[in-house]
Design a protein around this motif. Structure first.
Motif, PDB file in Angstrom:
ATOM      1  N   LYS A 163     -14.975   8.104   4.734  1.00  0.00           N
ATOM      2  CA  LYS A 163     -15.377   9.250   5.534  1.00  0.00           C
ATOM      3  C   LYS A 163     -16.225  10.263   4.764  1.00  0.00           C
ATOM      4  CE  LYS A 163     -12.253  10.770   8.525  1.00  0.00           C
ATOM      5  NZ  LYS A 163     -12.696  10.138   9.782  1.00  0.00           N
ATOM      6  N   LYS A 164     -16.387  10.040   3.452  1.00  0.00           N
ATOM      7  CA  LYS A 164     -17.166  10.948   2.606  1.00  0.00           C
ATOM      8  C   LYS A 164     -16.609  12.378   2.639  1.00  0.00           C
ATOM      9  CE  LYS A 164     -19.960   7.474   2.015  1.00  0.00           C
ATOM     10  NZ  LYS A 164     -19.832   6.634   0.794  1.00  0.00           N
ATOM     11  N   GLU A 165     -15.273  12.464   2.660  1.00  0.00           N
ATOM     12  CA  GLU A 165     -14.605  13.760   2.613  1.00  0.00           C
ATOM     13  C   GLU A 165     -13.248  13.567   1.949  1.00  0.00           C
ATOM     14  OE1 GLU A 165     -12.259  15.146   6.139  1.00  0.00           O
ATOM     15  OE2 GLU A 165     -13.663  13.853   7.250  1.00  0.00           O
ATOM     16  N   LYS A 166     -12.697  14.633   1.394  1.00  0.00           N
ATOM     17  CA  LYS A 166     -11.407  14.559   0.741  1.00  0.00           C
ATOM     18  C   LYS A 166     -10.306  14.485   1.795  1.00  0.00           C
ATOM     19  CE  LYS A 166      -8.393  14.749  -2.612  1.00  0.00           C
ATOM     20  NZ  LYS A 166      -8.194  13.588  -3.517  1.00  0.00           N
ATOM     21  N   VAL A 167      -9.519  13.400   1.737  1.00  0.00           N
ATOM     22  CA  VAL A 167      -8.400  13.223   2.663  1.00  0.00           C
ATOM     23  C   VAL A 167      -7.099  13.443   1.900  1.00  0.00           C
ATOM     24  CG1 VAL A 167      -7.189  11.623   4.207  1.00  0.00           C
ATOM     25  CG2 VAL A 167      -9.702  11.629   4.119  1.00  0.00           C
ATOM     26  N   ASN A 168      -6.289  14.353   2.362  1.00  0.00           N
ATOM     27  CA  ASN A 168      -5.051  14.731   1.688  1.00  0.00           C
ATOM     28  C   ASN A 168      -3.987  13.654   1.864  1.00  0.00           C
ATOM     29  OD1 ASN A 168      -2.242  16.101   1.682  1.00  0.00           O
ATOM     30  ND2 ASN A 168      -3.561  17.585   0.647  1.00  0.00           N
ATOM     31  N   SER A 169      -3.400  13.189   0.755  1.00  0.00           N
ATOM     32  CA  SER A 169      -2.403  12.118   0.823  1.00  0.00           C
ATOM     33  C   SER A 169      -1.126  12.574   1.516  1.00  0.00           C
ATOM     34  CB  SER A 169      -2.076  11.595  -0.583  1.00  0.00           C
ATOM     35  OG  SER A 169      -1.512  12.605  -1.386  1.00  0.00           O
ATOM     36  N   THR A 170      -0.789  13.861   1.428  1.00  0.00           N
ATOM     37  CA  THR A 170       0.401  14.381   2.124  1.00  0.00           C
ATOM     38  C   THR A 170       0.212  14.317   3.630  1.00  0.00           C
ATOM     39  OG1 THR A 170       0.917  15.866   0.285  1.00  0.00           O
ATOM     40  CG2 THR A 170       1.922  16.366   2.417  1.00  0.00           C
ATOM     41  N   LEU A 171      -0.997  14.667   4.077  1.00  0.00           N
ATOM     42  CA  LEU A 171      -1.304  14.569   5.501  1.00  0.00           C
ATOM     43  C   LEU A 171      -1.222  13.114   5.966  1.00  0.00           C
ATOM     44  CD1 LEU A 171      -2.226  16.029   8.084  1.00  0.00           C
ATOM     45  CD2 LEU A 171      -4.588  15.591   7.370  1.00  0.00           C
ATOM     46  N   VAL A 172      -1.747  12.203   5.159  1.00  0.00           N
ATOM     47  CA  VAL A 172      -1.669  10.772   5.482  1.00  0.00           C
ATOM     48  C   VAL A 172      -0.212  10.330   5.575  1.00  0.00           C
ATOM     49  CG1 VAL A 172      -2.137   8.442   4.635  1.00  0.00           C
ATOM     50  CG2 VAL A 172      -3.919  10.200   4.513  1.00  0.00           C
ATOM     51  N   SER A 173       0.606  10.776   4.615  1.00  0.00           N
ATOM     52  CA  SER A 173       2.023  10.422   4.617  1.00  0.00           C
ATOM     53  C   SER A 173       2.708  10.891   5.895  1.00  0.00           C
ATOM     54  CB  SER A 173       2.708  11.030   3.390  1.00  0.00           C
ATOM     55  OG  SER A 173       4.078  10.677   3.346  1.00  0.00           O
TER      56      SER A 173
ATOM     57  N   THR B 218       0.846  -1.187   0.000  1.00  0.00           N
ATOM     58  CA  THR B 218       0.000   0.000   0.000  1.00  0.00           C
ATOM     59  C   THR B 218       0.884   1.240   0.000  1.00  0.00           C
ATOM     60  OG1 THR B 218      -1.915   1.065   1.021  1.00  0.00           O
ATOM     61  CG2 THR B 218      -0.210   0.231   2.512  1.00  0.00           C
ATOM     62  N   ASN B 219       0.263   2.411  -0.089  1.00  0.00           N
ATOM     63  CA  ASN B 219       0.993   3.676  -0.043  1.00  0.00           C
ATOM     64  C   ASN B 219       0.050   4.759   0.465  1.00  0.00           C
ATOM     65  OD1 ASN B 219      -0.477   4.889  -2.299  1.00  0.00           O
ATOM     66  ND2 ASN B 219       0.697   3.527  -3.619  1.00  0.00           N
ATOM     67  N   PRO B 220       0.581   5.941   0.802  1.00  0.00           N
ATOM     68  CA  PRO B 220      -0.277   6.993   1.356  1.00  0.00           C
ATOM     69  C   PRO B 220      -1.433   7.394   0.453  1.00  0.00           C
ATOM     70  CG  PRO B 220       2.020   7.490   1.816  1.00  0.00           C
ATOM     71  CD  PRO B 220       2.017   6.295   0.902  1.00  0.00           C
ATOM     72  N   THR B 221      -1.220   7.361  -0.863  1.00  0.00           N
ATOM     73  CA  THR B 221      -2.305   7.715  -1.783  1.00  0.00           C
ATOM     74  C   THR B 221      -3.444   6.708  -1.689  1.00  0.00           C
ATOM     75  OG1 THR B 221      -0.763   8.792  -3.321  1.00  0.00           O
ATOM     76  CG2 THR B 221      -2.906   8.131  -4.190  1.00  0.00           C
ATOM     77  N   ASN B 222      -3.098   5.418  -1.663  1.00  0.00           N
ATOM     78  CA  ASN B 222      -4.125   4.377  -1.517  1.00  0.00           C
ATOM     79  C   ASN B 222      -4.886   4.540  -0.208  1.00  0.00           C
ATOM     80  OD1 ASN B 222      -3.334   3.272  -3.945  1.00  0.00           O
ATOM     81  ND2 ASN B 222      -2.121   1.626  -3.024  1.00  0.00           N
ATOM     82  N   ILE B 223      -4.129   4.820   0.850  1.00  0.00           N
ATOM     83  CA  ILE B 223      -4.765   4.994   2.163  1.00  0.00           C
ATOM     84  C   ILE B 223      -5.702   6.198   2.132  1.00  0.00           C
ATOM     85  CG2 ILE B 223      -4.361   5.430   4.611  1.00  0.00           C
ATOM     86  CD1 ILE B 223      -1.622   4.052   4.282  1.00  0.00           C
TER      87      ILE B 223
END
Length: 424
Positions: free
Chosen positions: A252-262, A239-244
């Motif tokens: 969550k029905k909201e936009k989750v930023n991949s940089t924040l996840v990373s 997996t990777n942050p983008t997939n997560i």
């Protein structure tokens, strides 16, 4: 008390080497016991006097004043400077609890625990040992902070061999318990299954999550918990942050930023709760940036995180093998080989490419190989390397180890974990 001889040996080996010995590891994995009990008792047996071992436990109220690094340094120097002909040992527990302070006597500069420990290290009659449970709190580059003069000893929760040395009895039954509850040392004093589950859940929610939130100033604790759940459910999978981020956005029905996840994933890794294994191109001898695999430092914590709902023995077994290999000091990557048969370029996976200096082996984890298709799949990746490095399949469905006709070594999981077979 369990003897953790491999760690004790490493500490003893590095005594008086001129470095600060930094003992790291996830909280509650046994670092303090290793230093303040096992190594302490070792020193006493060697004739070291109790008053020559300076012990400072920064998470204990009576030592709170030493969270000021200048106060700590002044106190230690008041002992060792007056007795320059005698040797002293300094133990500091939870060193990351110290704070930066202003040194008014020396121009009003800001000083940290690293500055003070580097100063103390200069005393030839003092050998310094510290523990820390977060790589961020200790700095991501311990060698740099300690000016290249630090020896890091990383402590894991109990290995299966350490666990079994305490519980004994039927090996397979012990392994089943270990695969469910993991190796946090405190569990050995909790015979009731409910108590074990409550303890692991409490560790996770009341200690690890709060630590990560407080140390990194995390604002979206809900997102952190979702990422922890995702990584727990995806152990041994790529997996990777983008997939997560995409998965969480959908959930969550909201936009989750991949940089924040990373960033949040990095904080989780910094806490020693989870490790990341990079993918390595066996033929091209290069690393892929993404995707990677993530493994929990303790499988019991992973199971507790998911409330024991996803008990998948194949993935759990792979996680345990990864931890064991890293615990033994090997460099471990996820291998990638390309199958170019019939004009296609299909990437196939080798679970682990294991390096020990200039030596290398390949390892596949296979809970069971009960069909021809499963056997063919496990063997194919190993054979595609087309080299002469040792190839191993660790399995649960064989009573003993053997070599097959293709020279591949088949090994029982328990024999591997208990050190009954030589890898290299």
């Amino acid at each position: 008390m369990i003897k953790r001889d491999s760690y004790l040996y490493r500490i003893v080996h590095h005594m008086w080497n001129g470095d600060i010995k930094v003992i790291t590891g996830i909280r509650r994995c046994g670092k303090s016991v290793l230093l303040f009990d096992l190594f302490y008792n070792y020193l006493l047996l060697q004739g070291v006097r109790e008053d020559h071992i300076i012990k400072i436990e920064l998470d204990q109220r009576r030592y709170y004043k030493f969270r000021n690094p200048i106060t700590l340094c002044d106190y230690v120097e008041s002992i060792v400077v007056q007795n320059k002909e005698e040797k002293f040992y300094l133990f500091i527990d939870e060193v990351q609890l110290t704070t930066k302070v202003i040194d008014e006597e020396n121009g009003g500069i800001e000083v940290s625990i690293y500055d003070m420990l580097n100063e103390l290290k200069a005393h030839k009659n003092l050998d310094v040992y510290v523990t820390g449970s977060n790589s961020k709190g200790l700095s991501n580059d311990i060698a740099t902070e300690f000016r290249g003069r630090a020896t890091q000893i990383h402590v894991f929760p109990l290995s299966f061999a350490e666990f079994y040395s305490f519980v004994g009895g039927d090996e397979r039954k012990a392994l089943d318990t270990y695969m469910l509850y993991g190796g946090m040392p405190r569990l050995l004093a909790l015979p009731d299954e409910k108590d074990k589950k409550d303890y692991l859940s409490s560790l996770y929610n009341e200690l690890y999550v709060k630590d990560i939130v407080e140390r990194n100033g995390i604002e979206r604790e809900d997102l952190l918990n979702d990422i922890l759940d995702f990584l727990a459910s995806q152990i041994s999978s790529l997996t990777n942050p983008t997939n997560i981020a995409n998965a969480l956005s959908s959930m969550k029905k909201e936009k989750v930023n991949s940089t924040l996840v990373s960033n949040y994933v990095k904080y989780i890794i910094d806490s020693f709760l989870v490790s990341m294994a990079k993918r390595y191109d066996v033929k091209g001898k290069t690393y892929f940036k993404y995707p990677n695999k993530y493994y929990y430092t303790d499988i019991g914590l992973r199971n507790a995180r998911l409330n024991y709902r996803q008990y998948d023995p194949g993935h759990i077994m792979e996680n345990i093998i990864y931890n064991e290999l890293v615990r033994r000091g090997y460099s471990v990557d996820v291998g990638v080989v390309t199958d170019r048969a019939r004009g296609a370029n299909v990437q196939k996976e080798i679970d682990f490419v294991v390096n020990d200096a200039d030596k290398k082996i390949y390892i596949q984890s296979a809970f069971q190989m009960d069909t021809d298709q499963k056997e063919s799949s496990e063997l194919a990746s190993l054979m595609l390397t087309k080299d002469f490095f040792k190839k191993i399949i660790i399995r649960m469905d064989i009573p003993h180890h053997f070599y097959d006709d293709q020279g591949i070594f088949h090994c029982n999981l328990i024999d591997f974990l208990l050190g009954r077979v030589e890898l290299f």
